[in-house]
Design a protein around this motif. Structure first.
Motif, mmCIF file in Angstrom:
data_model
loop_
_atom_site.group_PDB
_atom_site.id
_atom_site.type_symbol
_atom_site.label_atom_id
_atom_site.label_comp_id
_atom_site.label_asym_id
_atom_site.label_seq_id
_atom_site.Cartn_x
_atom_site.Cartn_y
_atom_site.Cartn_z
ATOM 1 N N HIS A 1 -5.245 -0.809 -1.368
ATOM 2 C CA HIS A 1 -5.707 0.433 -0.749
ATOM 3 C C HIS A 1 -6.884 0.119 0.161
ATOM 4 N N SER B 1 -0.406 0.723 -10.999
ATOM 5 C CA SER B 1 -1.441 -0.298 -11.244
ATOM 6 C C SER B 1 -1.187 -1.123 -12.510
ATOM 7 N N GLU C 1 -1.105 -4.556 -5.278
ATOM 8 C CA GLU C 1 -1.302 -3.172 -4.828
ATOM 9 C C GLU C 1 -2.572 -3.133 -3.987
ATOM 10 N N GLN D 1 -4.811 -5.360 -8.212
ATOM 11 C CA GLN D 1 -5.072 -4.318 -7.213
ATOM 12 C C GLN D 1 -6.307 -4.685 -6.387
ATOM 13 N N ARG E 1 7.391 2.703 -8.858
ATOM 14 C CA ARG E 1 7.026 1.947 -10.068
ATOM 15 C C ARG E 1 8.269 1.249 -10.654
ATOM 16 N N HIS F 1 -5.576 8.084 -10.301
ATOM 17 C CA HIS F 1 -4.460 7.511 -11.073
ATOM 18 C C HIS F 1 -3.419 6.896 -10.148
ATOM 19 N N SER F 2 -3.096 5.643 -10.422
ATOM 20 C CA SER F 2 -2.019 4.972 -9.696
ATOM 21 C C SER F 2 -0.834 4.830 -10.633
ATOM 22 N N ILE G 1 -10.060 4.142 -4.089
ATOM 23 C CA ILE G 1 -9.443 5.386 -4.571
ATOM 24 C C ILE G 1 -10.215 5.983 -5.755
ATOM 25 N N ARG H 1 -6.621 11.012 -6.846
ATOM 26 C CA ARG H 1 -6.362 9.644 -6.350
ATOM 27 C C ARG H 1 -6.742 8.580 -7.380
ATOM 28 N N THR I 1 1.416 6.288 -4.135
ATOM 29 C CA THR I 1 0.713 5.623 -5.241
ATOM 30 C C THR I 1 0.552 6.570 -6.431
ATOM 31 N N HIS I 2 0.248 7.821 -6.082
ATOM 32 C CA HIS I 2 -0.170 8.777 -7.109
ATOM 33 C C HIS I 2 0.988 9.593 -7.654
ATOM 34 N N ASN J 1 0.883 -1.163 0.000
ATOM 35 C CA ASN J 1 0.000 0.000 0.000
ATOM 36 C C ASN J 1 0.923 1.216 0.000
#
Ligand code: DQA
Length: 150
Positions: A101, A118, A99, A124, A87, A114-115, A105, A112, A80-81, A75
């Motif tokens: 959360h 992912s 992944e 996820q 990455r 866009h990860s 999100i 939030r 993440t964003h 997490n």
């Protein structure tokens, strides 16, 4: 234990319990780690849990995981964003990565949605609160077994 899985908790997750309980629930990070360890034992998984508020420490932990673990549940929280570095670190791994959360999100603020990771993880889990961590362990046990038998 037959398998070793790394669990990474990103920034501010050490504040769970006190932090926005309406969004993240009232369980603390140590409640989560304890529930995960107990559940993992039933799946023959030994967990290494790591929390950091520092991107570099998270990177170093991911980099060191490859040799000693068979999977990772992460997490990355706010990273993440934003984190191309996390990455890129995930791209060096050759085992399943989940992944996770606590919140959904995609139901929250646009930033939030866009990860950064992912599309480079195995899958996820989002929006199931602390239950998500146990779902992730179930999925991970299956993924590791699949990898072993292929
Ligand atoms: C989070 C969602 C992120 O957007 C946020 O920055 C977090 C926690 C979650 O678990 O729902 O810190 O990753």
């Amino acid at each position: 234990m037959r398998y070793k899985v790394l669990v990474i908790h990103g920034p501010n997750l050490n504040m769970l319990g006190k932090r926005e309980p309406a969004v993240y629930g009232i369980k603390t990070l140590s409640d989560i780690d304890q529930a995960m360890s107990e559940y993992a034992r039933k799946l023959d998984i030994a967990l290494t849990a790591f929390q950091s508020n520092h991107e570099g420490e998270i990177l170093e932990t991911i980099q060191a995981a490859g040799d000693s673990h068979q999977g990772m549940i992460i997490n990355p929280a706010a990273y993440t964003h934003t984190s191309i570095a996390i990455r890129d670190a995930i791209l060096t791994l050759d085992f399943p990565v989940i992944e996770l959360h606590l919140s959904n999100i995609y139901k929250r603020e646009a930033f939030r949605h866009h990860s950064m990771i992912s599309d480079v993880v195995t899958g996820q889990i989002a929006g199931f609160g602390t239950h998500g961590y146990l779902l992730a362990l179930d999925a991970m046990a299956g993924l590791i077994q699949d990898a072993e038998s292929s």
